[in-house]
Scaffold this motif. Sequence first.
Motif, PDB file in Angstrom:
ATOM      1  N   ASN A   1      37.953  42.686 -70.997  1.00 62.07           N
ATOM      2  CA  ASN A   1      37.301  43.277 -69.385  1.00 62.07           C
ATOM      3  C   ASN A   1      36.094  43.732 -70.597  1.00 62.07           C
ATOM      4  O   ASN A   1      36.074  44.741 -71.202  1.00 62.07           O
ATOM      5  CB  ASN A   1      38.078  44.182 -68.990  1.00 62.07           C
ATOM      6  CG  ASN A   1      37.241  44.801 -67.677  1.00 62.07           C
ATOM      7  OD1 ASN A   1      37.495  45.863 -67.638  1.00 62.07           O
ATOM      8  ND2 ASN A   1      36.139  43.596 -67.332  1.00 62.07           N
TER       9      ASN A   1
ATOM     10  N   GLU B   1      30.851  43.937 -67.016  1.00 66.49           N
ATOM     11  CA  GLU B   1      31.584  43.975 -65.728  1.00 66.49           C
ATOM     12  C   GLU B   1      32.046  45.544 -66.173  1.00 66.49           C
ATOM     13  O   GLU B   1      31.828  45.623 -65.502  1.00 66.49           O
ATOM     14  CB  GLU B   1      32.777  43.312 -66.923  1.00 66.49           C
ATOM     15  CG  GLU B   1      33.367  41.721 -67.089  1.00 66.49           C
ATOM     16  CD  GLU B   1      34.086  40.815 -67.526  1.00 66.49           C
ATOM     17  OE1 GLU B   1      35.386  41.452 -66.986  1.00 66.49           O
ATOM     18  OE2 GLU B   1      34.432  40.155 -68.054  1.00 66.49           O
ATOM     19  N   TYR B   2      31.765  45.871 -66.844  1.00 67.39           N
ATOM     20  CA  TYR B   2      32.480  47.593 -66.507  1.00 67.39           C
ATOM     21  C   TYR B   2      30.597  47.907 -66.292  1.00 67.39           C
ATOM     22  O   TYR B   2      31.271  49.157 -65.383  1.00 67.39           O
ATOM     23  CB  TYR B   2      32.473  48.062 -68.129  1.00 67.39           C
ATOM     24  CG  TYR B   2      32.940  50.040 -68.251  1.00 67.39           C
ATOM     25  CD1 TYR B   2      33.576  50.674 -68.025  1.00 67.39           C
ATOM     26  CD2 TYR B   2      31.289  50.266 -68.959  1.00 67.39           C
ATOM     27  CE1 TYR B   2      34.196  51.718 -68.208  1.00 67.39           C
ATOM     28  CE2 TYR B   2      31.455  51.906 -68.990  1.00 67.39           C
ATOM     29  CZ  TYR B   2      32.601  52.462 -68.031  1.00 67.39           C
ATOM     30  OH  TYR B   2      32.729  54.472 -68.318  1.00 67.39           O
TER      31      TYR B   2
ATOM     32  N   LEU C   1      36.200  38.148 -66.592  1.00 68.86           N
ATOM     33  CA  LEU C   1      37.078  38.465 -64.994  1.00 68.86           C
ATOM     34  C   LEU C   1      36.101  37.239 -64.389  1.00 68.86           C
ATOM     35  O   LEU C   1      36.217  36.180 -64.318  1.00 68.86           O
ATOM     36  CB  LEU C   1      36.031  39.193 -64.558  1.00 68.86           C
ATOM     37  CG  LEU C   1      37.000  40.866 -64.599  1.00 68.86           C
ATOM     38  CD1 LEU C   1      36.051  41.262 -63.827  1.00 68.86           C
ATOM     39  CD2 LEU C   1      37.329  40.033 -63.865  1.00 68.86           C
ATOM     40  N   PRO C   2      35.220  36.591 -65.486  1.00 74.04           N
ATOM     41  CA  PRO C   2      34.351  35.172 -65.220  1.00 74.04           C
ATOM     42  C   PRO C   2      35.522  33.915 -66.219  1.00 74.04           C
ATOM     43  O   PRO C   2      34.563  32.887 -65.603  1.00 74.04           O
ATOM     44  CB  PRO C   2      32.903  35.565 -65.801  1.00 74.04           C
ATOM     45  CG  PRO C   2      32.677  36.527 -66.270  1.00 74.04           C
ATOM     46  CD  PRO C   2      33.757  36.846 -66.590  1.00 74.04           C
TER      47      PRO C   2
ATOM     48  N   SER D   1      28.204  34.502 -73.700  1.00 71.06           N
ATOM     49  CA  SER D   1      28.195  35.004 -72.719  1.00 71.06           C
ATOM     50  C   SER D   1      26.658  36.373 -72.029  1.00 71.06           C
ATOM     51  O   SER D   1      26.318  36.682 -72.648  1.00 71.06           O
ATOM     52  CB  SER D   1      28.942  35.740 -72.084  1.00 71.06           C
ATOM     53  OG  SER D   1      29.044  37.229 -71.213  1.00 71.06           O
TER      54      SER D   1
ATOM     55  N   PRO E   1      34.134  36.508 -72.183  1.00 74.74           N
ATOM     56  CA  PRO E   1      34.698  37.292 -71.245  1.00 74.74           C
ATOM     57  C   PRO E   1      35.960  37.565 -70.646  1.00 74.74           C
ATOM     58  O   PRO E   1      36.261  36.473 -70.382  1.00 74.74           O
ATOM     59  CB  PRO E   1      33.540  38.127 -69.944  1.00 74.74           C
ATOM     60  CG  PRO E   1      32.241  36.904 -71.408  1.00 74.74           C
ATOM     61  CD  PRO E   1      33.120  36.021 -72.030  1.00 74.74           C
TER      62      PRO E   1
ATOM     63  N   LEU F   1      30.417  47.476 -62.599  1.00 71.87           N
ATOM     64  CA  LEU F   1      30.915  48.156 -61.148  1.00 71.87           C
ATOM     65  C   LEU F   1      30.303  49.390 -61.221  1.00 71.87           C
ATOM     66  O   LEU F   1      30.152  50.076 -59.892  1.00 71.87           O
ATOM     67  CB  LEU F   1      32.046  48.647 -62.065  1.00 71.87           C
ATOM     68  CG  LEU F   1      33.113  46.859 -61.501  1.00 71.87           C
ATOM     69  CD1 LEU F   1      34.517  46.508 -61.780  1.00 71.87           C
ATOM     70  CD2 LEU F   1      32.996  45.955 -59.936  1.00 71.87           C
TER      71      LEU F   1
ATOM     72  N   PHE G   1      27.371  38.250 -69.910  1.00 71.43           N
ATOM     73  CA  PHE G   1      27.863  40.237 -70.276  1.00 71.43           C
ATOM     74  C   PHE G   1      28.098  41.069 -71.052  1.00 71.43           C
ATOM     75  O   PHE G   1      28.798  41.782 -70.684  1.00 71.43           O
ATOM     76  CB  PHE G   1      29.209  39.844 -69.726  1.00 71.43           C
ATOM     77  CG  PHE G   1      29.146  38.789 -68.000  1.00 71.43           C
ATOM     78  CD1 PHE G   1      29.036  40.091 -66.510  1.00 71.43           C
ATOM     79  CD2 PHE G   1      29.023  38.341 -68.443  1.00 71.43           C
ATOM     80  CE1 PHE G   1      28.938  39.318 -65.606  1.00 71.43           C
ATOM     81  CE2 PHE G   1      28.674  37.567 -66.613  1.00 71.43           C
ATOM     82  CZ  PHE G   1      28.958  38.338 -65.677  1.00 71.43           C
TER      83      PHE G   1
ATOM     84  N   THR H   1      39.566  46.903 -72.599  1.00 74.23           N
ATOM     85  CA  THR H   1      39.166  47.128 -71.584  1.00 74.23           C
ATOM     86  C   THR H   1      38.297  48.788 -71.285  1.00 74.23           C
ATOM     87  O   THR H   1      39.248  49.391 -72.023  1.00 74.23           O
ATOM     88  CB  THR H   1      39.798  47.152 -69.879  1.00 74.23           C
ATOM     89  OG1 THR H   1      39.080  47.817 -68.968  1.00 74.23           O
ATOM     90  CG2 THR H   1      40.674  48.306 -70.294  1.00 74.23           C
TER      91      THR H   1
ATOM     92  N   SER I   1      40.059  45.088 -60.599  1.00 76.37           N
ATOM     93  CA  SER I   1      39.920  43.650 -61.397  1.00 76.37           C
ATOM     94  C   SER I   1      40.631  43.462 -62.840  1.00 76.37           C
ATOM     95  O   SER I   1      41.265  42.264 -62.899  1.00 76.37           O
ATOM     96  CB  SER I   1      38.312  44.209 -62.351  1.00 76.37           C
ATOM     97  OG  SER I   1      37.552  44.207 -61.438  1.00 76.37           O
TER      98      SER I   1
END
Length: 343
Positions: free
Chosen positions: A293, A297-298, A272-273, A219, A270, A301, A221, A333, A319
């Motif tokens: 998470n 992703e953190y 969310l995706p 990923s 990850p 935001l 992310f 997270t 989220s």
Amino acid sequence: MEQTRRPRRLRRDGVRGLVSETSLDPSDLIAPVFVDATAEERVAIESMPGHERVPLSEAVARVEEVLATGVEAVMVFGIPESKDERGSRAWASDGVVQEAVRRITAETDAYVITDVCLCEYTEHGHCGVLTSDARERWEALGSDPSPEGDAGAGEGLTVQNDETLELLARTAVSHAEAGADMVAPSAMADGQVGAIRGALDDAGYGDLPVMAYAVKYESAFYGPFRDAADGAPSFGDRRHYQMDPANRREAMTEAGLDVEEGADVLMVKPALPYLDVVADVRREFDLPVAAYNVSGEYAMLHAADEKGWLDVEAAAHESLLSIKRAGADLILTYFAEDLAPRL
């Protein structure tokens, strides 16, 4: 015709909470903790606002900060004092994670999970023992690696799967000996859960659970985490052993293999995706489901919050609700400490 069904009737204060279908609790959350054997004081992680690497001497204090928010579980990641080709500090009895776990379990009531991987410990930054062709490419780079485009980086397999299994198993046992409550293998090596389960059982740790990174995608992310843990590959990428983001059905194969090998918890990373995958794993298997998470992703935001484009706390809460709603029982997270007191 008069409308008899009005969903808005149940959205008023007083009843709204009673009919809420999904809830978050601090006990659902796991907070990552980075312990750095090379640091003498706390070091801010620039790409992850609010997070730090802490020296070994601060590991207990850092975990106590987490516990004060209501979060009960931490996952410990280590940055070793030295690295080598095979990542031998990963399983050293006096390694950074092993020593941190001993201190944390002796002085706090935290539930301690450890990440079992080699990328933070190898000079090349890959999650295991290099194949011969990959080793030749890495050595040819010398002191000037170019991870974005070195010649041949996408050819062949990068990591020897079966030779890596032995090292992951040794690492997991060393964490168990230090006092870890759960181990979480993240290398995406085929058979890693079975190898670790067998090694733990043989060493007398048959009751120690394994949380498998069962579905881990290659990923975009992960960038901030690699800064935090100093674990970026020095050449090439990890697409030969982490999953293709295009694949959904393959996730069920990966998770199913880990179930067969004795996993106690299945993680999707990850989060969310890949909420569709979280939902698939929840529907297909009866084991607890975790979702990571991740750092990107953190960070995104927080970046939007700094621009004034959204409220980071509200967006973070929404989220995590979406991750829980998709079927996750546990959420690893970086928002854990910020959100827990507000839940």
